[in-house]
Motif scaffolding. Sequence first.
Motif, PDB file in Angstrom:
ATOM      1  N   PHE A 111       0.901  -1.058   0.197  1.00 12.65           N
ATOM      2  CA  PHE A 111      -0.092  -0.051   0.102  1.00 12.65           C
ATOM      3  C   PHE A 111       0.943   1.176   0.043  1.00 12.65           C
ATOM      4  CE2 PHE A 111      -2.401   3.281   2.213  1.00 12.65           C
ATOM      5  CZ  PHE A 111      -3.622   3.233   1.364  1.00 12.65           C
ATOM      6  N   GLY A 112       2.076   1.398   0.597  1.00 13.26           N
ATOM      7  CA  GLY A 112       2.838   2.402   0.963  1.00 13.26           C
ATOM      8  C   GLY A 112       3.360   2.568  -0.398  1.00 13.26           C
ATOM      9  N   ARG A 113       3.776   1.430  -1.187  1.00 13.14           N
ATOM     10  CA  ARG A 113       4.558   1.549  -2.460  1.00 13.14           C
ATOM     11  C   ARG A 113       3.527   2.381  -3.584  1.00 13.14           C
ATOM     12  NH1 ARG A 113       7.246  -3.064  -1.202  1.00 13.14           N
ATOM     13  NH2 ARG A 113       5.532  -4.133  -2.204  1.00 13.14           N
ATOM     14  N   THR A 114       2.238   1.909  -3.323  1.00 14.41           N
ATOM     15  CA  THR A 114       1.205   2.337  -4.379  1.00 14.41           C
ATOM     16  C   THR A 114       1.182   3.897  -4.163  1.00 14.41           C
ATOM     17  OG1 THR A 114       0.049   0.089  -4.009  1.00 14.41           O
ATOM     18  CG2 THR A 114      -1.468   2.042  -4.980  1.00 14.41           C
ATOM     19  N   LEU A 115       1.114   4.159  -2.564  1.00 16.85           N
ATOM     20  CA  LEU A 115       0.898   5.651  -2.459  1.00 16.85           C
ATOM     21  C   LEU A 115       2.085   6.521  -3.198  1.00 16.85           C
ATOM     22  CD1 LEU A 115      -0.253   6.239   1.082  1.00 16.85           C
ATOM     23  CD2 LEU A 115      -1.512   6.764  -0.995  1.00 16.85           C
TER      24      LEU A 115
END
Lengths: 356, 262
Positions: A111-115
């Motif tokens: 999720f962090g990488r998506t953000l």
Amino acid sequence: MPEATIRLEGDTLAFTGAIDVGAAERLWGDATSGAAKATSITLDKVTALDSIGAVMLLALDKPMSGAPPDIAEVLERNRRALEAAPPVKPEKELPALQALGAGAVAKVRSFGRTLAYIGEVTVTMLRAPFQRGGLRPAELMRHLDEAGLRAFPLTILLGTLIGVILAFQSSIPLKRFGAEIFVPNLVGISLLRELGPLMAAIIMSGRTGSAYAAELGTMVVNEEVDALRIMGVDAIAMLVLPRIIAACLAMPVLALVMDLTGLIGMTGVMAALGFPLVAVTSQLKQWLSLKDLLGGLLKAAVFGAAIGMIGCRAGLATARGPRAVGDAATGAVVGGIVAIIVLDGIFAILFYRLGL
Amino acid sequence: MSEDAVITVDDLSVSFGGPPLFRHVSFEVRRGEVFVILGGSGCGKSSLLKAMIGLIEPAHGTISLLGEQLADATGDARRALLRRLGVMWQSGALFGSMTLAENVELPIEEHTRLSRPARQAVARAKLGLVGLGDAQAKLPSEISGGMAKRAGIARAMALDPPILFLDEPSAGLDPVTSAGLDKLITDIARGTGTTFVVVTHELQSILAIGDRCIMLDKAARGMIAEGDPKELRDHSENPTVRAFFNREAPDSKEAPDRKAGA
């Protein structure tokens, strides 16, 4: 060639004949049970030995004697090979609780990488017009062609059919009230506000989102993306931006095509039910406003951007390995469709609150 | 046709629509020898190999393997013939979703009725033979190119086929691994009597393993030499053959990893 046989003589297991694949197929079971009773193996009457036969003999794990020199050589070569390759123990899996934790951590990281990706794309998009090589018109045109123009035949076909189906299905209950004249209202509103953008987005997700993921995924696997980064080329600006912009621009057009062909299909059904063209157009004119159309097209543009972003993200996040590109394409389509439905829900609430 | 020929290629031409890639290629491969197909890039070496194993339909000519024509064989006869061939592909062509051990087990499972533990033991032995004993449980995506080639050889040898085809076994490998692979090939050829057909342009390999060779040439669109590679190096009259061998041969010891003709 003599048929291979096996005989238990006292506590010695005697092999004769050619111990090859065929012999191993027949004798492996007998040899294993025989070897359990024997203390040694004699090979003095063995005439030939291939590597599968040798592996069988070695698997019996008993002292062997009497092998002719060429047979002994084969045995020795396979003994060394087996010693070089001890059996591997399967890796222990994590206990349930730890596995859950590991899974949760992986999800949060992803999720962090998506953000981070959304941020990177946004920053690149804002910076691109002021940067040399930031926008590549030729690339953009190619992707507009791929995502837009080439999707027209499919969109026209589906649009017409959806219009026909909606008109037929809604005419059945309306007929009971003698209200078939309102079919154009129903089909027109649902197409323009909802179904046109949604169906076009599903087509786009299946055709274009998956293609983006597969293209970029293959580039990642072939180290082309790494090569771009090392050449100092902004991979996001070169690969992702034109795709997202193309998807975002092509979607309203596809939605419009969907709307128009749907209305044409509906008109055909109405004509078949005995209503003249002017009845249909006057109904549409009376009940549909430009707001309905523009709201739908705005939604379509947002859907397009979301599909482009998700497809490119899935492609760039492709792992190594044979199924990785396929997984990326699947992820792009599934993620794209879920995102469209979620966004559509948000739009529905938004439009309702704003009284549109 | 001589007594011990296991492969006979007769007047073979291959073309991909346009002018022939090569034509009038005829040769024999004898039992137990290491036969090298050599030539510069783009001369059709790999296409010749593919034609020999029936993947490319020749424009003209016949190929017989172990006395049978693969092109004419159907059903069980074809299966039986294919079982007696092993092919190592240029980049391994390992199945990505299977571990190395499972890759080697696959042909054994397909062609024999051995039990699973038996198949696993044979696969272990094959991987041990090529020095991949500690990589059995790895997936092809987790290993290096050289390891993939060796795993490809292990899979090709799974059923002890009498003929092994190797496409560029040493290309792209470091000199030590490449030399190890050459030794492996000669060991297997001498130890088991397996016939090898090797496509390569690696000069050191050719001289180290080749019993006989043919050389293809792009300009001549065909075969320009046949014989013992060392003989060809020292005595060939053909300028192309001399150039191929002599470009590297005089100082090949100093530059072991440079490719000839590439």
